[in-house]
Structure formats: C-alpha cells, structure tokens
Motif scaffolding. Structure first.
Motif, PDB file in Angstrom:
ATOM      1  N   VAL A 151      -6.017  -1.093   5.958  1.00  0.00           N
ATOM      2  CA  VAL A 151      -4.918  -0.664   6.828  1.00  0.00           C
ATOM      3  C   VAL A 151      -5.236   0.731   7.344  1.00  0.00           C
ATOM      4  O   VAL A 151      -5.536   1.643   6.564  1.00  0.00           O
ATOM      5  CB  VAL A 151      -3.574  -0.659   6.075  1.00  0.00           C
TER       6      VAL A 151
ATOM      7  N   PRO B  36      -4.393   2.123   0.899  1.00  0.00           N
ATOM      8  CA  PRO B  36      -4.442   1.601   2.278  1.00  0.00           C
ATOM      9  C   PRO B  36      -5.861   1.346   2.765  1.00  0.00           C
ATOM     10  O   PRO B  36      -6.109   0.363   3.461  1.00  0.00           O
ATOM     11  CB  PRO B  36      -3.759   2.709   3.090  1.00  0.00           C
TER      12      PRO B  36
ATOM     13  N   HIS C 237       2.124   4.602   1.405  1.00  0.00           N
ATOM     14  CA  HIS C 237       2.224   5.172   2.745  1.00  0.00           C
ATOM     15  C   HIS C 237       3.122   6.398   2.695  1.00  0.00           C
ATOM     16  O   HIS C 237       4.262   6.324   2.224  1.00  0.00           O
ATOM     17  CB  HIS C 237       2.783   4.128   3.716  1.00  0.00           C
TER      18      HIS C 237
ATOM     19  N   TYR D 151       0.837  -1.197   0.000  1.00  0.00           N
ATOM     20  CA  TYR D 151       0.000   0.000   0.000  1.00  0.00           C
ATOM     21  C   TYR D 151       0.878   1.255   0.000  1.00  0.00           C
ATOM     22  O   TYR D 151       2.053   1.219   0.386  1.00  0.00           O
ATOM     23  CB  TYR D 151      -0.961   0.007   1.180  1.00  0.00           C
TER      24      TYR D 151
END
Length: 275
Positions: free
Chosen positions: A252, A247, A209, A207
């Motif tokens: 997440v 995400p 970040h 993902y």
C-alpha cells in the motif's frame, strides 16, 4: 521453485504469512463488496419466503379446523335425527301407558331429548359462525399470500439479475481465496476468520496508517509500530484484536504529508542582524 510451492505454511516466514493473509483479506473484501451490491435483497427474499410459509401453514390449520367443524355439524345433525326417531317412539308409547309412573318416565325422556336437540342446534349455529369466520380469515390470508408471492417473484428476479451479473467474478474470487488459504497455516487462518467474523467491516488484517490501527483507528504505540515493521512476529491491535501489517509489506502506498519548514525564531534573527 517447486519446493517453495510445496513448503509447509507453518514453516513460512512471518512476512510471507502476513502478505498471504493480506492477499486473502483483499479477495474477501472484494467478495464483501459484491454482497453489499446485492443490498438487503437476500434478506428481503428470505423474509418473504418465511412469511409465505407462515401464511400457508396458517391457512392449512384453518382449513383443518373448518373440516373438523363440518364433521361436528354432521355428527350433531345425525344425533338430532336419532333423537327425533326416539321422540316419535316415546310419543307413541304415551298413548299406551298403564300408570302414572310410566307416563312421568316417558315425559322426562321426551323433555331430555328436546333439550338435547336444542343444545345440538345451538352448537351447530356456533360451528357455522366459526366456519364463516374462518373462511373470511382464509380469504384474507389467501389475498395476502397472493401479494407476498408477487413481491417475492419481483425480489427474486432482481436478485437473480444481480447475481447473474456478478456470479463469474465472485466465483473467480472465491477460487483465488481458496488457493491463498492453502498457503496459510490452519491456526492463523482460524484466528483470522474469527477476527473477521467479529469485525463490523469484515477486516481481519489492517495496515498501520498515521500511527493508528486501520480498523479501529486507535493510536498504536511507537514500539508496537516498530514491531510491526520488523516482521518478526504476528502483532495484533490491543484495542480491536485485528492483525496489523506494515503498509509497505501490504503493498500500500501512503501519501506522506509534506514536512513543513519550521519558522525561525525572531530572537535568533535579531541576534544575527546585530552581529
């Protein structure tokens, strides 16, 4: 609901494909963690098994050489015995020679046989020395084999203990990962496995970040981040080739940094005070 389960993976929406792929990555990462728990033990066991096999083969070859040398010694001793019989016969004939030519011929035959025996004696001594050298090497290799086998038994017991503790968990993870693989179309799954194989940390999908790829940590351009959040197509990192996922779609939760209030400029405050 039954129709949804039997739906062709190729026909699934991109966001569903990405979620399934990230779920698969999660399962595989947990399996990788179990393998890391085993450490270098599997490799150490394999190295010891290879070393034991090599030493066993070496010992077998040396024992074969010893057998060949012993056969050679026996053959040479048999030849020496035949030569001694010929010597006795030729020496008896020397007493009954009729002329010098016969005497010279018999004398040369005797000299040749004596030289031949000397050569065979020399070769026998060399073979015996080689046998002793090989026997020393066999004893040394057998000692090494005993040590390696003891080490192998110890390493195997440690590895078996770790495997027994994690076997059930690993089997469950593998079953779940196989079930997830059935929900991913073959081309995407093949690409994912290829990326995962080449990745140092085993991550095939990551993902975004802090505006960066979660695999190689290179910055992702804003437009590309927008494409990732749109879930319209499969987006890969242009640096490492990993598949990128939003995400939020991956489930997440990221801790967003608190937005600091910008300090007011002094000039503006002075103007306000003057007013």
């Amino acid at each position: 609901m039954a129709r949804e389960k039997s739906k062709d993976p190729m026909e699934l929406a991109v966001d569903v494909k990405l979620k399934n792929l990230y779920s698969l990555q999660t399962m595989l990462s947990e399996i990788d963690a179990i393998k890391i728990l085993r450490g270098e033990l599997p490799l150490e066991v394999q190295d010891l098994e290879d070393e034991i096999e090599g030493l066993t083969t070496r010992v077998g070859k040396m024992l074969d050489q010893i057998d060949d040398l012993r056969r050679e010694i026996n053959d040479r001793r048999a030849t020496i015995d035949r030569n001694y019989m010929d010597l006795d016969r030729y020496r008896d004939q020397l007493n009954n020679v009729r002329n010098n030519r016969e005497f010279d011929a018999l004398t040369k035959e005797i000299e040749y046989i004596e030289l031949d025996n000397q050569l065979h004696d020399k070769k026998i001594r060399e073979a015996q020395d080689n046998i002793e050298r090989l026997q020393d090497n066999v004893r040394r290799c057998n000692g090494d084999l005993s040590e390696r086998r003891a080490d192998l038994d110890l390493k195997k017991s440690e590895l078996d203990e770790i495997i027994s503790d994690t076997r059930s968990e690993e089997e469950k993870l593998r079953e779940r990962s196989k079930a997830i693989e059935l929900t991913i179309d073959s081309r995407l799954l093949s690409a994912f496995k290829r990326i995962r194989k080449n990745a140092r940390n085993g991550l095939g999908i990551v993902y975004v970040h802090r505006d960066a790829c979660g695999g190689c940590f290179n910055k992702i351009p804003p437009q590309r981040q927008l494409d990732v959040r749109m879930h319209k197509k499969i987006i890969v990192c242009e640096y490492c080739g990993r598949i990128l996922i939003d995400p939020e779609l991956a489930g997440v939760e990221l801790n967003k940094p608190a937005v600091e209030e910008k300090p007011k400029r002094r000039g503006a405050r002075r103007r306000k005070d003057a007013e």
